[in-house]
Design an enzyme around this catalytic site. Structure first.
Site, PDB file in Angstrom:
ATOM      1  N   GLU A 128     -24.768 -23.032  -4.845  1.00 11.42           N
ATOM      2  CA  GLU A 128     -25.773 -23.880  -5.499  1.00 11.42           C
ATOM      3  C   GLU A 128     -25.412 -25.359  -5.338  1.00 11.42           C
ATOM      4  OE1 GLU A 128     -28.651 -23.985  -6.399  1.00 11.42           O
ATOM      5  OE2 GLU A 128     -28.957 -23.639  -8.526  1.00 11.42           O
ATOM      6  N   THR A 181     -34.081 -30.866  -5.444  1.00 14.61           N
ATOM      7  CA  THR A 181     -33.307 -31.000  -6.686  1.00 14.61           C
ATOM      8  C   THR A 181     -32.522 -32.305  -6.680  1.00 14.61           C
ATOM      9  OG1 THR A 181     -33.161 -28.615  -6.890  1.00 14.61           O
ATOM     10  CG2 THR A 181     -31.549 -29.877  -8.118  1.00 14.61           C
TER      11      THR A 181
HETATM   12  N1  HSE Z   1     -30.574 -27.921 -14.153  1.00  9.65           N
HETATM   13  C1  HSE Z   1     -30.946 -28.212 -12.810  1.00  9.65           C
HETATM   14  C2  HSE Z   1     -31.785 -29.472 -12.784  1.00  9.65           C
HETATM   15  C3  HSE Z   1     -31.737 -27.067 -12.247  1.00  9.65           C
HETATM   16  O1  HSE Z   1     -32.683 -29.564 -13.615  1.00  9.65           O
HETATM   17  O2  HSE Z   1     -31.522 -30.357 -11.975  1.00  9.65           O
HETATM   18  C4  HSE Z   1     -32.160 -27.324 -10.834  1.00  9.65           C
HETATM   19  O3  HSE Z   1     -32.288 -26.164 -10.150  1.00  9.65           O
END
Ligand code: HSE
Length: 308
Positions: A128, A181
């Site tokens: 990830e 992201t």
């Molecule tokens: N917690 C992460 C974000 C999840 O909000 O950036 C992204 O997949």
């Protein structure tokens, strides 16, 4: 067992108040992967269908996660990985996590399960990190463990699976635009106001209490985000209208799914979820942006072997 086929479910991270710590696992939406033992050591990604992603092991999230578990287990064999992507990259429902979780789960099964599911979360998080530039487990944890999960701490990783009521349904509107992201994290502020932090951690506690006690009103009151959503919502066309449509039509709460652009709502029961899904899709029609709708129960099982 020399080969295994796996279902790798989509997930919703953050759940409004729990940036980087809360998530839930969806049902019926997910990738498939085939993992094979090979006599030659190492990890090879042999095929990716449904997405334009790198085959080089070190550049692929499934490859990096696989390398992490293989480094820890040090087996005398290697593995080939085939990925059939159904979750679009940059959709906000855990596309990279599904690949990372599937790789570590499949290899662990083929090795005779030397690691627990909780231990697999740490390996999956390494994959990830390649996708988002930072190690966060709020998608990989529910993907590996199923249900709702809370990352109580990152150092060391401490993940808790949360007991949750059976009537929770998730509705997801996935607009066909990509939000990386890393871009969605770049708009965030590194500091927060104390008053906002107080609101946020009150809501995290409230949500957990609501899930354990099956108090749907408390769950709804706690699904608020005063820190992340105000900064990210401008990345998602028509976000406010969709969220308001969900809330006005009986959703317990609604917000950005993970890093976006997907928008989710939680509802009590299937009928309520269908009504909310209808209202959310109506409110998106005029944008001219194509989108998918998903309605899903919370998937308590997580990543799993499939036989057909
Ligand atoms: N917690 C992460 C974000 C999840 O909000 O950036 C992204 O997949």
């Amino acid at each position: 067992m020399n080969e295994i086929k796996i279902f790798c479910p989509a997930t919703i991270a953050n759940l409004n108040c729990g940036f980087d710590v809360l998530g839930l696992c969806l049902d019926g939406i997910g990738d498939e992967m085939i993992i094979r033992k090979t006599a030659e050591k190492g990890i090879r990604i042999t095929k990716i269908i449904g997405a334009d992603l790198p085959l080089e092991t070190e550049k692929n999230v499934a490859g990096v996660a696989a390398l992490a578990i293989v480094k820890a287990a040090d087996p005398d064999i290697g593995f080939e990985i085939e990925i059939h992507k159904k979750i679009k990259a940059g959709s906000g429902i855990g596309s990279s996590s599904a690949s990372a979780a599937g790789a570590v789960f499949g290899i662990n099964e083929l090795l005779g399960k030397p690691f627990t599911r909780h231990e697999l979360v740490d390996f999956a998080m390494k994959g990830e990190a390649l996708a988002s530039g930072c190690e966060h487990a709020d998608n990989v944890a529910p993907c590996v463990l199923g249900g709702f999960t809370l990352v109580r701490g990152y150092n060391p990783l401490d993940v808790i699976k949360i007991e949750s009521p059976s009537e929770i349904y998730a509705v997801v509107l996935h607009p066909h635009i990509e939000v990386k992201t890393s871009d969605s994290r770049a708009v965030l502020s590194p500091t927060v106001l104390l008053k906002d932090a107080i609101t946020q951690w009150g809501n995290v506690g409230g949500l957990i209490a609501g899930l354990y006690t099956k108090d749907y009103e408390l769950i709804g009151r706690s699904l608020q985000d005063v820190i992340i959503e105000p900064l990210r919502k401008q990345l998602i066309p028509n976000f406010e209208n969709v969220k308001n449509a969900a809330l006005q039509n009986g959703a317990l709460g609604s917000g950005i799914s993970g890093a976006g652009p997907s928008i989710f709502a939680l509802c009590k029961g299937q009928e309520a979820a269908e009504k909310v899904a209808y209202a959310m899709s109506n409110s998106y029609q005029d944008t001219g942006i194509a989108f998918d709708m998903h309605i899903s129960k919370v998937n308590d099982e997580g990543v799993k072997i499939i036989t057909n």
